[in-house]
Design an enzyme around this catalytic site. Structure first.
Site, PDB file in Angstrom:
ATOM      1  N   SER A 120       0.814  -1.225   0.000  1.00  0.00           N
ATOM      2  CA  SER A 120       0.000   0.000   0.000  1.00  0.00           C
ATOM      3  C   SER A 120       0.845   1.273   0.000  1.00  0.00           C
ATOM      4  CB  SER A 120      -0.874  -0.022   1.253  1.00  0.00           C
ATOM      5  OG  SER A 120      -1.415   1.255   1.505  1.00  0.00           O
ATOM      6  N   TYR A 134      -1.637   0.593  10.608  1.00  0.00           N
ATOM      7  CA  TYR A 134      -1.896  -0.083   9.332  1.00  0.00           C
ATOM      8  C   TYR A 134      -0.678   0.014   8.412  1.00  0.00           C
ATOM      9  CZ  TYR A 134      -3.668  -0.770   4.604  1.00  0.00           C
ATOM     10  OH  TYR A 134      -3.816  -1.194   3.305  1.00  0.00           O
ATOM     11  N   GLU A 182       0.216   3.635   1.745  1.00  0.00           N
ATOM     12  CA  GLU A 182       0.298   4.073   3.149  1.00  0.00           C
ATOM     13  C   GLU A 182       1.680   3.784   3.728  1.00  0.00           C
ATOM     14  OE1 GLU A 182      -1.964   5.632   5.562  1.00  0.00           O
ATOM     15  OE2 GLU A 182      -2.499   6.332   3.579  1.00  0.00           O
TER      16      GLU A 182
HETATM   17  O1  F7E Z   1      -8.861   8.341   3.827  1.00  0.00           O
HETATM   18  C1  F7E Z   1      -9.149  11.858   4.951  1.00  0.00           C
HETATM   19  C2  F7E Z   1      -8.288  10.911   5.757  1.00  0.00           C
HETATM   20  O2  F7E Z   1      -9.952   6.319   4.806  1.00  0.00           O
HETATM   21  C3  F7E Z   1      -8.340   9.174   2.821  1.00  0.00           C
HETATM   22  C4  F7E Z   1      -7.218   2.293   2.327  1.00  0.00           C
HETATM   23  O3  F7E Z   1      -7.747   1.575   1.233  1.00  0.00           O
HETATM   24  O4  F7E Z   1      -5.966   3.701   0.849  1.00  0.00           O
HETATM   25  C5  F7E Z   1      -6.919   3.727   1.899  1.00  0.00           C
HETATM   26  O5  F7E Z   1      -6.393   4.430   3.026  1.00  0.00           O
HETATM   27  C6  F7E Z   1      -8.019  10.550   3.385  1.00  0.00           C
HETATM   28  C7  F7E Z   1      -7.237  10.545   4.711  1.00  0.00           C
HETATM   29  O6  F7E Z   1      -8.251   6.086   2.916  1.00  0.00           O
HETATM   30  C8  F7E Z   1     -12.479  11.729   6.382  1.00  0.00           C
HETATM   31  O7  F7E Z   1      -7.754  11.575   6.910  1.00  0.00           O
HETATM   32  C9  F7E Z   1     -11.082  13.259   5.765  1.00  0.00           C
HETATM   33  O8  F7E Z   1      -6.238  11.524   4.657  1.00  0.00           O
HETATM   34  O9  F7E Z   1     -10.474   6.970   2.415  1.00  0.00           O
HETATM   35  P1  F7E Z   1      -9.475   6.892   3.516  1.00  0.00           P
HETATM   36  P2  F7E Z   1      -6.699   5.973   3.319  1.00  0.00           P
HETATM   37  O10 F7E Z   1      -6.497   6.218   4.751  1.00  0.00           O
HETATM   38  O11 F7E Z   1      -5.935   6.825   2.357  1.00  0.00           O
HETATM   39  C10 F7E Z   1      -4.715   3.056   1.132  1.00  0.00           C
HETATM   40  C11 F7E Z   1      -3.909   3.023  -0.146  1.00  0.00           C
HETATM   41  C12 F7E Z   1      -4.866   1.750   1.796  1.00  0.00           C
HETATM   42  O12 F7E Z   1      -4.028   0.853   1.638  1.00  0.00           O
HETATM   43  C13 F7E Z   1      -5.945   1.606   2.809  1.00  0.00           C
HETATM   44  O13 F7E Z   1      -6.262   0.245   3.065  1.00  0.00           O
HETATM   45  O14 F7E Z   1      -9.249  11.199   3.678  1.00  0.00           O
HETATM   46  N1  F7E Z   1     -10.502  12.059   5.510  1.00  0.00           N
HETATM   47  N2  F7E Z   1     -12.300  13.085   6.301  1.00  0.00           N
HETATM   48  C14 F7E Z   1     -11.351  11.086   5.876  1.00  0.00           C
HETATM   49  N3  F7E Z   1     -11.245   9.741   5.802  1.00  0.00           N
HETATM   50  C15 F7E Z   1     -12.299   8.995   6.236  1.00  0.00           C
HETATM   51  N4  F7E Z   1     -12.227   7.655   6.130  1.00  0.00           N
HETATM   52  N5  F7E Z   1     -13.432   9.589   6.759  1.00  0.00           N
HETATM   53  C16 F7E Z   1     -13.566  10.948   6.864  1.00  0.00           C
HETATM   54  O15 F7E Z   1     -14.591  11.454   7.326  1.00  0.00           O
END
Ligand code: F7E
Length: 323
Positions: free
Chosen positions: A125, A149, A127
């Site tokens: 990932s 993670y 990440e």
């Molecule tokens: O967050 C911001 C949050 O949870 C994206 C997984 O598939 O991709 C994914 O990880 C961004 C972050 O994905 C909210 O802080 C703002 O900066 O959709 P996400 P992620 O953390 O990037 C990678 C490649 C993986 O491998 C993972 O398994 O959005 N954000 N406001 C928020 N995020 C969430 N979830 N909810 C909010 O309200």
């Protein structure tokens, strides 16, 4: 009998279900590993449920993985299962390590014992890059994970490199940047937004509450990325590849594009922010450089940002009865 067979962990999820569809269409015999739940969720597999074979197993349980690999006797293994929600990894760091890091090692061990010549794909990932040192990120960019993670994915990544070097196994890491779709879990930001917009427009909600709107991500469309996974295992030699669009946008831009798609340009009154949705340590900026995958795998992300947003918003509007 099909001469190509694949075992997919995480088959009920977004990526697992698209990958299973792709491999069935290519004539593979497909086995999907499924963790027992009192309320099973096979909804993403409804189109191909009869075309694939489900095997019980859990990444926490070595015996079940050995039995699954033995039963499937696969030519390819795709390890997509994980505790994949970054926010949850802060509240459940040990579970995340067990499933996302050690789970990969358990799968590698099962493969080493029962299918040592199978080609093994690990869902690594972006990440892992976390606090990025340079932009865009490629296969040589240093890892600096910012969540339990991300740390677990780094462990799994290096375990895969080690099995390749130590045992000569065909093990490849796909370092995929965010990839989304109408099958994305509702807790991830893109789907939370597309669902939230649809709820507001159809009168089911008044607001959408989010965390950090300034985070930037390289968002692609999941069906493109399962093609990447398959190509990774068709390459002559095992190797590690970045999969990305090469373009990044902020969460705020995603929000604006999603409301625009639903006919609302002045979106600000509908969106609130709450620290509850912010992370103890954030990944602010991710953008991948997919040149190596383009050159060696002939792969390119075909769906761009606007089309991705449109597809997701339209699917959620349709779910709420608006076409
Ligand atoms: O967050 C911001 C949050 O949870 C994206 C997984 O598939 O991709 C994914 O990880 C961004 C972050 O994905 C909210 O802080 C703002 O900066 O959709 P996400 P992620 O953390 O990037 C990678 C490649 C993986 O491998 C993972 O398994 O959005 N954000 N406001 C928020 N995020 C969430 N979830 N909810 C909010 O309200």
């Amino acid at each position: 009998m099909a001469d190509r067979s694949a075992l997919i962990t995480g088959v009920t999820g977004q990526d697992g279900s698209y990958l299973a569809e792709l491999l069935v269409s290519k004539g593979y015999k497909v086995y999907g590993l499924v963790r027992r739940l009192s309320s099973p969720n096979m909804s993403h597999l409804k189109g191909i449920r009869d075309a694939i074979e489900i095997l019980d197993g859990d990444l926490m349980d070595q015996t079940s993985l050995q039995q699954a690999v033995k039963a499937a006797d696969p030519t390819e293994i795709y390890n997509l299962a994980a505790q994949s929600f970054v926010a949850a990894s802060f509240s459940q760091p040990v579970l995340t390590g067990e499933v996302t890091a050690l789970g990969a090692v358990r799968m590698l061990e099962a493969a080493r014992a029962h299918a040592p010549t199978a080609r093994f794909y690990q869902a690594a990932s972006s990440e892992m890059f976390g606090h990025v040192e340079r932009e865009p990120q490629d296969e040589l960019t240093r890892f600096h994970p910012r969540s339990p993670y991300g740390v677990a994915k780094v462990y799994a990544y290096w375990a895969c490199v080690n099995y390749r070097e130590a045992y000569g196994m065909f093990v490849s890491n796909g370092i995929l940047f965010n990839h989304e779709s109408e099958r994305r879990g509702i807790e991830f930001v893109t789907r939370k937004i597309s669902d939230g917009v649809a709820r507001i427009v159809t009168g089911h909600a008044k607001h959408l509450t989010l965390g950090n709107l300034d985070a930037r991500r390289d968002w692609g469309y999941a069906p493109d990325y399962v093609e990447f996974m398959w190509r990774t295992l068709q390459h002559q030699v095992p190797d590690d590849f970045v999969g990305a669009t090469g373009e990044s946008h902020t969460v705020r831009e995603f929000v604006a594009a999603a409301f625009h798609e639903a006919g609302i340009d002045a979106w600000e009154p509908f969106v609130r922010t709450d620290d509850r949705f912010k992370r103890p340590s954030e990944v602010y900026n991710l953008r991948g450089d997919p040149s190596k995958a383009a050159q060696r795998l002939g792969w390119k992300a075909t769906t761009r940002f606007d089309e991705l947003v449109r597809t997701m918003v339209r699917a959620d509007l349709a779910r709420y009865g608006r076409t």
